[in-house]
Scaffold this motif. Structure first.
Motif, mmCIF file in Angstrom:
data_model
loop_
_atom_site.group_PDB
_atom_site.id
_atom_site.type_symbol
_atom_site.label_atom_id
_atom_site.label_comp_id
_atom_site.label_asym_id
_atom_site.label_seq_id
_atom_site.Cartn_x
_atom_site.Cartn_y
_atom_site.Cartn_z
ATOM 1 N N MET A 17 11.092 22.850 -55.213
ATOM 2 C CA MET A 17 12.213 22.883 -55.271
ATOM 3 C C MET A 17 13.290 22.930 -55.505
ATOM 4 O O MET A 17 13.823 24.029 -55.842
ATOM 5 C CB MET A 17 11.316 22.440 -56.887
ATOM 6 C CG MET A 17 10.860 23.122 -57.891
ATOM 7 S SD MET A 17 10.522 22.664 -59.093
ATOM 8 C CE MET A 17 11.235 23.308 -60.078
ATOM 9 N N CYS A 18 14.428 22.543 -56.158
ATOM 10 C CA CYS A 18 15.669 23.032 -55.725
ATOM 11 C C CYS A 18 15.886 23.753 -56.879
ATOM 12 O O CYS A 18 15.646 23.035 -58.319
ATOM 13 C CB CYS A 18 17.136 21.935 -55.778
ATOM 14 S SG CYS A 18 17.053 20.827 -56.868
ATOM 15 N N ILE A 19 16.778 23.772 -56.921
ATOM 16 C CA ILE A 19 16.927 24.959 -58.663
ATOM 17 C C ILE A 19 18.343 24.191 -59.090
ATOM 18 O O ILE A 19 18.830 24.643 -60.139
ATOM 19 C CB ILE A 19 17.958 26.392 -57.888
ATOM 20 C CG1 ILE A 19 19.562 26.026 -57.032
ATOM 21 C CG2 ILE A 19 16.918 26.908 -57.672
ATOM 22 C CD1 ILE A 19 20.488 27.339 -57.151
ATOM 23 N N PRO A 46 17.543 26.934 -53.418
ATOM 24 C CA PRO A 46 18.962 26.672 -53.392
ATOM 25 C C PRO A 46 19.081 24.578 -52.977
ATOM 26 O O PRO A 46 19.648 24.468 -53.751
ATOM 27 C CB PRO A 46 19.213 26.887 -51.934
ATOM 28 C CG PRO A 46 18.674 28.491 -50.902
ATOM 29 C CD PRO A 46 17.328 27.486 -52.001
ATOM 30 N N CYS A 47 17.799 24.143 -52.079
ATOM 31 C CA CYS A 47 18.320 22.932 -52.285
ATOM 32 C C CYS A 47 17.377 22.334 -51.153
ATOM 33 O O CYS A 47 17.108 23.295 -50.469
ATOM 34 C CB CYS A 47 19.689 22.983 -51.272
ATOM 35 S SG CYS A 47 20.010 20.970 -51.080
ATOM 36 N N THR A 48 17.048 21.425 -51.809
ATOM 37 C CA THR A 48 15.574 20.675 -50.948
ATOM 38 C C THR A 48 16.296 20.618 -49.410
ATOM 39 O O THR A 48 15.426 20.920 -48.440
ATOM 40 C CB THR A 48 15.059 19.495 -51.031
ATOM 41 O OG1 THR A 48 15.776 18.682 -50.924
ATOM 42 C CG2 THR A 48 14.399 19.035 -52.473
ATOM 43 N N GLY A 49 17.285 21.171 -49.306
ATOM 44 C CA GLY A 49 18.087 20.695 -47.714
ATOM 45 C C GLY A 49 17.194 22.298 -47.016
ATOM 46 O O GLY A 49 17.332 22.276 -45.690
ATOM 47 N N GLY A 71 13.572 16.919 -54.870
ATOM 48 C CA GLY A 71 14.894 17.149 -55.002
ATOM 49 C C GLY A 71 16.124 16.654 -55.586
ATOM 50 O O GLY A 71 14.852 15.077 -56.725
ATOM 51 N N CYS A 72 17.509 16.280 -56.206
ATOM 52 C CA CYS A 72 18.276 16.047 -56.927
ATOM 53 C C CYS A 72 18.131 13.978 -56.056
ATOM 54 O O CYS A 72 17.459 14.235 -54.890
ATOM 55 C CB CYS A 72 19.281 16.400 -56.301
ATOM 56 S SG CYS A 72 19.703 18.444 -56.634
ATOM 57 N N PRO A 73 18.560 13.188 -56.441
ATOM 58 C CA PRO A 73 18.294 12.206 -56.464
ATOM 59 C C PRO A 73 19.221 12.288 -55.177
ATOM 60 O O PRO A 73 20.414 12.586 -55.316
ATOM 61 C CB PRO A 73 18.855 10.936 -58.202
ATOM 62 C CG PRO A 73 18.510 11.826 -59.014
ATOM 63 C CD PRO A 73 18.760 13.482 -58.278
ATOM 64 N N ASN A 76 23.104 12.654 -55.273
ATOM 65 C CA ASN A 76 23.435 13.155 -56.275
ATOM 66 C C ASN A 76 23.179 14.803 -55.721
ATOM 67 O O ASN A 76 22.794 15.765 -56.886
ATOM 68 C CB ASN A 76 22.851 13.070 -57.617
ATOM 69 C CG ASN A 76 23.014 12.527 -58.545
ATOM 70 O OD1 ASN A 76 24.914 12.033 -58.475
ATOM 71 N ND2 ASN A 76 22.560 11.852 -59.012
ATOM 72 N N CYS A 77 22.773 15.095 -54.610
ATOM 73 C CA CYS A 77 22.435 16.627 -53.847
ATOM 74 C C CYS A 77 23.535 17.521 -54.037
ATOM 75 O O CYS A 77 24.924 17.322 -53.773
ATOM 76 C CB CYS A 77 22.248 16.410 -52.349
ATOM 77 S SG CYS A 77 21.377 17.886 -51.624
ATOM 78 N N HIS A 78 23.298 18.286 -54.864
ATOM 79 C CA HIS A 78 24.260 19.384 -54.855
ATOM 80 C C HIS A 78 25.221 20.156 -53.584
ATOM 81 O O HIS A 78 25.696 20.994 -53.545
ATOM 82 C CB HIS A 78 24.423 20.349 -55.616
ATOM 83 C CG HIS A 78 23.747 20.359 -57.327
ATOM 84 N ND1 HIS A 78 22.599 19.454 -57.844
ATOM 85 C CD2 HIS A 78 24.918 20.690 -58.693
ATOM 86 C CE1 HIS A 78 23.291 19.208 -59.370
ATOM 87 N NE2 HIS A 78 24.520 20.188 -59.085
#
Ligand code: FES
Length: 148
Positions: A17-19, A46-49, A71-73, A76-78
């Motif tokens: 999972m992303c932070i 750091p990101c699901t990517g 992950g984020c919606p 909305n990924c950072h």
């Protein structure tokens, strides 16, 4: 493998999972005292990517009965489109797991925002119930038979 007392099987599950949103959702669940199964081993990314296909396969190889990515919606990924890249990878690995007999149902991806503590808890609940029904990973079982 632990024993749950009724079916003799309690799954081991790994969650990448992303932070950002996912971790915040986990914190929200904790702050609201929302209960969810303790079967899940969390790996923060750091990101699901950054969830490489190899990481997912390694989790299964190291004994996970199920794996999921949170992950984020979408939108909305950072890191802009990391969650979209993760979604594509998860889909590809699900197909691979079907082909090699482990089963694509053992892998899933979820999207939550930081305030969605209940949804975060639901992901753990849903995967735990799904994997309980599926039973132990065939990979883990064959490794146990071979003593590796
Ligand atoms: Fe959360 Fe990219 S930062 S999925």
């Amino acid at each position: 493998m632990s024993d749950n007392g009724d079916h003799g099987f309690e799954p081991e599950i790994t969650a990448f999972m992303c932070i950002y949103c996912a971790d915040m959702a986990a914190d929200t669940a904790g702050a609201l005292h929302i209960q969810y199964p303790a079967n899940v081993k969390v790996v923060k990314m750091p990101c699901t990517g950054k969830t490489d296909i190899q990481y997912i396969l390694n989790a299964f190889e190291h004994g996970a009965d199920g794996v999921y990515v949170v992950g984020c919606p979408i939108g909305n990924c950072h890191h802009v489109r990391g969650n979209e890249r993760a979604r594509v990878r998860v889909k590809a690995v699900k197909e691979l797991l079907d082909q090699i007999g482990i089963g694509g149902q053992r892998l899933e991806m979820y999207f939550v925002s930081g305030g969605m503590g209940q949804s975060f808890a639901n992901t753990a609940q849903e995967m735990t119930e799904r994997i309980r029904e599926l039973g132990p990973s065939p990979l883990r079982e064959s490794k146990q038979r071979l003593g590796t």
